[in-house]
Motif scaffolding. Sequence first.
Motif, PDB file in Angstrom:
ATOM      1  N   ARG A 126     -15.453 -48.464 -18.325  1.00 20.84           N
ATOM      2  CA  ARG A 126     -15.767 -48.064 -19.691  1.00 20.84           C
ATOM      3  C   ARG A 126     -17.266 -48.120 -19.925  1.00 20.84           C
ATOM      4  O   ARG A 126     -17.840 -47.238 -20.579  1.00 20.84           O
ATOM      5  CB  ARG A 126     -15.050 -48.975 -20.688  1.00 20.84           C
ATOM      6  N   GLU A 127     -17.933 -49.141 -19.389  1.00 18.63           N
ATOM      7  CA  GLU A 127     -19.376 -49.271 -19.581  1.00 18.63           C
ATOM      8  C   GLU A 127     -20.123 -48.101 -18.944  1.00 18.63           C
ATOM      9  O   GLU A 127     -21.106 -47.600 -19.512  1.00 18.63           O
ATOM     10  CB  GLU A 127     -19.870 -50.594 -18.991  1.00 18.63           C
ATOM     11  N   GLU A 173     -19.670 -45.105 -21.195  1.00 21.43           N
ATOM     12  CA  GLU A 173     -20.472 -45.233 -22.407  1.00 21.43           C
ATOM     13  C   GLU A 173     -21.936 -44.909 -22.119  1.00 21.43           C
ATOM     14  O   GLU A 173     -22.593 -44.191 -22.892  1.00 21.43           O
ATOM     15  CB  GLU A 173     -20.360 -46.646 -22.972  1.00 21.43           C
ATOM     16  N   GLU A 184     -24.240 -46.456 -32.292  1.00 23.06           N
ATOM     17  CA  GLU A 184     -23.233 -47.494 -32.478  1.00 23.06           C
ATOM     18  C   GLU A 184     -21.915 -47.019 -31.861  1.00 23.06           C
ATOM     19  O   GLU A 184     -21.442 -45.931 -32.162  1.00 23.06           O
ATOM     20  CB  GLU A 184     -23.040 -47.783 -33.967  1.00 23.06           C
ATOM     21  N   GLY A 237     -17.892 -47.801 -31.140  1.00 24.33           N
ATOM     22  CA  GLY A 237     -16.717 -48.595 -31.455  1.00 24.33           C
ATOM     23  C   GLY A 237     -16.146 -49.226 -30.203  1.00 24.33           C
ATOM     24  O   GLY A 237     -16.277 -48.688 -29.095  1.00 24.33           O
ATOM     25  N   SER A 238     -15.498 -50.368 -30.360  1.00 21.99           N
ATOM     26  CA  SER A 238     -15.009 -51.121 -29.199  1.00 21.99           C
ATOM     27  C   SER A 238     -13.998 -50.338 -28.381  1.00 21.99           C
ATOM     28  O   SER A 238     -13.870 -50.543 -27.173  1.00 21.99           O
ATOM     29  CB  SER A 238     -14.395 -52.448 -29.657  1.00 21.99           C
ATOM     30  N   ASN A 239     -13.259 -49.423 -29.012  1.00 17.36           N
ATOM     31  CA  ASN A 239     -12.247 -48.658 -28.276  1.00 17.36           C
ATOM     32  C   ASN A 239     -12.532 -47.160 -28.307  1.00 17.36           C
ATOM     33  O   ASN A 239     -11.622 -46.343 -28.093  1.00 17.36           O
ATOM     34  CB  ASN A 239     -10.859 -48.931 -28.854  1.00 17.36           C
ATOM     35  N   GLU A 282     -11.672 -45.315 -25.040  1.00 18.67           N
ATOM     36  CA  GLU A 282     -10.225 -45.243 -24.842  1.00 18.67           C
ATOM     37  C   GLU A 282      -9.582 -44.193 -25.734  1.00 18.67           C
ATOM     38  O   GLU A 282      -8.661 -43.476 -25.309  1.00 18.67           O
ATOM     39  CB  GLU A 282      -9.581 -46.610 -25.098  1.00 18.67           C
TER      40      GLU A 282
END
Length: 243
Positions: A196-197, A200, A209, A211-213, A216
């Motif tokens: 995921r990193e 991103e 900014e 979002g945490s998901n 996904e």
Amino acid sequence: MVLASAHPRDLAGDSTVRTATAPATMRLLLVEDDPMIGRAVRQGLGEAGFTVDWVQTGHAAELALSNGVYDLALLDLGLPDKDGLALLREMRARHTPLPVLIATARDAVSDRIAGLNAGADDYLIKPFDLDELIARARAVLRRRVGGASPLLECGDIVLDTVQREVRLQGQIVPLSAREFALLETLMQRPGAVLSREQLEDAIYGWDREIGSNAIEVHLHHLRRKLGTDRIRNVRGVGYKVAP
């Protein structure tokens, strides 16, 4: 749009790097002190599918370039603290291979010769048409990878990086800008598992900014449109596109 010459996270306390909100897998550094031109170019390139980090001074450009994350630099010569040509010469003296496209109001033949001899890959004079800038940026990038095809193919998925179009079994699949950018990132390394990193970093700018998901959610939409067997989740590691 024709851009005329007019009279961005904090890197050094006196300069700001501003990042385009539209995603991409090609990351560009825009070095331009004029706010009007900088905003327009950042927006246009973002809409064309690039991630753009914008700095307004030579010092900020030096710090940004030290990260080594860019595919292309768009360089104005008339910077407030340092001449852009000097910055370019220093890059080439350090054997920095980053492609550089100069975009400047200096229109004399001698200026163009000096810029190209200093190591620029292309030279564009202001005022310029934004579509021409985008086309020249893509051409410079193609030359640096040996004229690579704009098409990425993986199984029955074909992604056109120029037309910004995806086909599945010959049929166009409508994707959002972020879905396209994610798929392009995955298809550039078919079979490789990307965290995921990593995803991103590939599609978001420095000051965005996230979002945490968010990743996904976009991947869920992609898998729904293309099929879960084509984009696979390797639990606890990341995602990959099936080769």
